[in-house]
Design a protein around this motif. Structure first.
Motif, PDB file in Angstrom:
ATOM      1  N   ARG A  87      48.046  42.897  39.390  1.00 16.96           N
ATOM      2  CA  ARG A  87      48.314  43.313  40.767  1.00 16.96           C
ATOM      3  C   ARG A  87      47.031  43.186  41.582  1.00 16.96           C
ATOM      4  NH1 ARG A  87      50.709  49.309  42.222  1.00 16.96           N
ATOM      5  NH2 ARG A  87      52.031  48.696  43.981  1.00 16.96           N
ATOM      6  N   GLU A  88      47.055  42.319  42.579  1.00 20.00           N
ATOM      7  CA  GLU A  88      45.873  42.093  43.408  1.00 20.00           C
ATOM      8  C   GLU A  88      46.089  42.697  44.793  1.00 20.00           C
ATOM      9  OE1 GLU A  88      43.307  38.345  43.340  1.00 20.00           O
ATOM     10  OE2 GLU A  88      44.364  38.142  45.262  1.00 20.00           O
ATOM     11  N   VAL A  89      45.164  43.556  45.188  1.00 22.54           N
ATOM     12  CA  VAL A  89      45.212  44.219  46.496  1.00 22.54           C
ATOM     13  C   VAL A  89      44.006  43.729  47.294  1.00 22.54           C
ATOM     14  CG1 VAL A  89      45.272  46.419  47.714  1.00 22.54           C
ATOM     15  CG2 VAL A  89      46.275  46.241  45.426  1.00 22.54           C
TER      16      VAL A  89
ATOM     17  N   GLN B  26      47.019  42.705  51.778  1.00 30.44           N
ATOM     18  CA  GLN B  26      47.890  41.732  51.135  1.00 30.44           C
ATOM     19  C   GLN B  26      48.003  42.045  49.651  1.00 30.44           C
ATOM     20  OE1 GLN B  26      49.747  39.388  52.702  1.00 30.44           O
ATOM     21  NE2 GLN B  26      50.714  39.023  50.700  1.00 30.44           N
ATOM     22  N   ILE B  27      49.246  42.175  49.154  1.00 33.18           N
ATOM     23  CA  ILE B  27      49.506  42.511  47.761  1.00 33.18           C
ATOM     24  C   ILE B  27      50.173  41.329  47.076  1.00 33.18           C
ATOM     25  CG2 ILE B  27      50.450  44.237  46.203  1.00 33.18           C
ATOM     26  CD1 ILE B  27      48.633  45.395  48.378  1.00 33.18           C
ATOM     27  N   THR B  28      49.665  40.965  45.902  1.00 30.72           N
ATOM     28  CA  THR B  28      50.265  39.920  45.072  1.00 30.72           C
ATOM     29  C   THR B  28      50.402  40.447  43.654  1.00 30.72           C
ATOM     30  OG1 THR B  28      49.169  38.232  46.425  1.00 30.72           O
ATOM     31  CG2 THR B  28      50.119  37.524  44.337  1.00 30.72           C
ATOM     32  N   GLU B  29      51.618  40.404  43.112  1.00 26.95           N
ATOM     33  CA  GLU B  29      51.900  40.951  41.784  1.00 26.95           C
ATOM     34  C   GLU B  29      52.513  39.867  40.905  1.00 26.95           C
ATOM     35  OE1 GLU B  29      52.917  45.438  43.495  1.00 26.95           O
ATOM     36  OE2 GLU B  29      54.506  44.158  42.702  1.00 26.95           O
TER      37      GLU B  29
ATOM     38  N   PHE C  29      45.748  54.065  47.471  1.00 25.09           N
ATOM     39  CA  PHE C  29      46.919  53.258  47.121  1.00 25.09           C
ATOM     40  C   PHE C  29      47.560  53.823  45.855  1.00 25.09           C
ATOM     41  CE2 PHE C  29      49.182  49.185  46.311  1.00 25.09           C
ATOM     42  CZ  PHE C  29      49.667  48.981  47.587  1.00 25.09           C
TER      43      PHE C  29
ATOM     44  N   ILE D 245      44.828  46.002  37.796  1.00 32.80           N
ATOM     45  CA  ILE D 245      44.810  46.115  39.255  1.00 32.80           C
ATOM     46  C   ILE D 245      43.459  45.615  39.746  1.00 32.80           C
ATOM     47  CG2 ILE D 245      44.863  47.696  41.216  1.00 32.80           C
ATOM     48  CD1 ILE D 245      46.790  49.419  39.763  1.00 32.80           C
TER      49      ILE D 245
ATOM     50  N   VAL E 142      41.272  45.180  43.109  1.00 31.20           N
ATOM     51  CA  VAL E 142      41.087  45.532  44.519  1.00 31.20           C
ATOM     52  C   VAL E 142      39.972  44.649  45.075  1.00 31.20           C
ATOM     53  CG1 VAL E 142      40.560  47.356  46.167  1.00 31.20           C
ATOM     54  CG2 VAL E 142      41.831  47.891  44.078  1.00 31.20           C
TER      55      VAL E 142
END
Length: 469
Positions: free
Chosen positions: A236-238, A247-250, A359, A375, A377
């Motif tokens: 999970r990239e925040v 922008q969130i990419t999972e 978050f 995760i 960030v």
């Protein structure tokens, strides 16, 4: 016959675990504390085993006690996902709970293979005093399919093994255990002293005056057709942008961890007889996202998947996604979910001038186990002194990521945790220092590029490169 033989082997193994626990328990058993009453409720409704334990503890010693030990047998050590404890305050409708700190405890003189957790009391328990503590702990991968393979038209059977008597380093004066199954379809269960079954509930006890580390192995073989959705790996990239967006990419690697599918899959039968064909499979997943979400996409290796539905309101957002094919036991699927969020909802400034992201940790997919969660960030370029505050133990380290127009790269705070359950969806914070002057770096870079390009064009137009006189 084969099923009975497997159950016997599991029972023999449980007895062996019991003997190993008793081997070195005499020196650890505490005479200072005693459990007056213990009630345990085990919920086997889903593939995540939830155990609710209520303990009334009495201090029979002469000195105050500041902690209570919980013991887990070796068969559960690797499957413990979460342990929480609280002290109830008030009665009935006015009842509230004061959370207690729970930490992993090392007991060098404890039985081989056992794991201990220490519950730290708010106030030391004085001699002769008593306190009631409520504990919730969760186990993953503790329901084992049997048979290991089933056809499309068969139901899924699993077995769960535990002890009818609560494993504890303390003397228990009275105790009782309730086990709830998803339905009344129970193939078999261990029948020991004081065993009773009514509907979906099996009761063991009450038992009186059990010595420390008493153990009575039991096995329950029952039907459980709930989806065994397990995310083998979730990244999970925040990414934080101070220009106003998050922008969130999972990236998901999903597997059905139930009984493996055997034979040929018939989609016609699956659609025409949904109540019988593939009852343990699943084709829908629900992702609970933050409110005010936008720019949502859902795709896999082939491309965008349009079979998804997004419902939003002021308090929550729900994304219902459907993989390209239903998932049966042993089948896997990989996909990516991405979305944007308004920055002002999650980025704040602390009293000391530092900025911090607030978050949610964990996986947004409902009722899902994550074997490995990472995760990342991604902080804005120029951020310094990053630190993360997480309400439970995680592994942390820093990385550097380069994106468009970056010069020195962006600092990435990486958090890793294994064995994650929905109850890990708690807020966490990432603090960092940031000078607003760095926000001008990229615009100035673009302006400089266009300026020098303009000068180059002017110079080119005013320079005579011909060879004529």
């Amino acid at each position: 016959m084969e099923a009975l033989q497997t159950l016997r082997l599991a029972l023999v193994f449980s007895i062996f675990v019991h003997l190993s626990l008793l081997a070195r328990s005499s020196s650890l058993s505490s005479s200072e504390l005693r459990i007056v009453n213990a009630e345990r409720r085990i919920d086997l409704s889903s593939h995540i085993v939830r155990v609710y334990l209520t303990l009334k503890v009495e201090n029979t010693g002469t000195s105050p006690a500041s902690e209570i030990l919980l013991a887990f047998p070796p068969t559960q050590v690797d499957h413990i996902a979460l342990v929480k404890a609280a002290v109830p305050v008030g009665k009935k409708k006015k009842k509230s709970y004061l959370p207690l700190d729970v930490k992993s405890a090392e007991v060098p003189e404890g039985p081989n293979g056992a794991k201990y957790f220490s519950i730290l009391l708010l106030n030391p328990l004085s001699a002769g005093g008593s306190v009631t503590v409520e504990v919730l702990y969760m186990l993953t991968h503790s329901l084992e399919p049997f048979p290991l393979e089933i056809s499309q038209s068969e139901s899924q059977l699993v077995y769960y093994h535990d002890s009818a008597i609560i494993l504890s380093p303390y003397h228990i004066k009275q105790q009782i255990t309730f086990i709830k199954t998803p339905s009344t379809k129970v193939e078999s269960f261990t029948n020991v002293e004081s065993t009773d079954r009514a509907g979906t509930e099996i009761k063991y006890g009450p038992y009186e005056d059990r010595t420390p580390y008493s153990y009575s192995p039991i096995i329950i073989h029952f039907e459980n057709n709930n989806p065994f959705a397990v995310v083998e790996e979730l990244v999970r990239e925040v990414e934080i942008s101070h220009w106003g967006s998050l922008q969130i990419t999972e990236s998901y690697k999903l597997v059905h961890a139930g009984a493996r599918h055997k034979g040929i899959f018939s989609r016609v039968e699956y659609q025409s007889r949904p109540s019988i064909s593939g009852v343990s499979s699943f084709k829908l997943l629900l992702a609970r996202l933050p409110p005010r979400v936008h720019s949502v996409y859902y795709r896999d290796e082939i491309g965008n998947i349009s079979s998804s539905h997004l419902r939003t309101d002021s308090k929550k957002s729900e994304l219902e996604i459907e993989p390209r094919y239903p998932l049966f036991g042993g089948w896997k699927a990989t996909f990516i979910i991405g979305y944007g969020l308004p920055l002002q909802d999650f980025l704040f400034e602390s009293s000391d001038g530092r900025r911090y992201l607030n978050f949610s940790f964990g996986c947004p997919l409902a009722d899902t186990v994550v074997d490995k969660l990472t995760i990342k960030v991604v902080l804005p370029e120029g951020s310094k002194s990053p630190s993360a505050v997480v309400p439970f133990p995680v592994e942390q380290h820093l990385e550097t990521k380069y994106s468009y127009l970056d010069v020195v790269g962006r600092t990435v705070v990486v958090l890793e945790k294994k064995n994650v359950v929905p109850d890990h969806n708690s807020p966490f914070q990432v603090y960092y220092n940031f000078n607003p002057i760095f926000m001008l770096a990229e615009p100035l870079m673009l302006a400089s590029v266009f300026f020098f390009f303009f000068l180059a064009c002017v110079a080119y137009l005013h320079v005579d490169l011909s060879i004529r006189k």
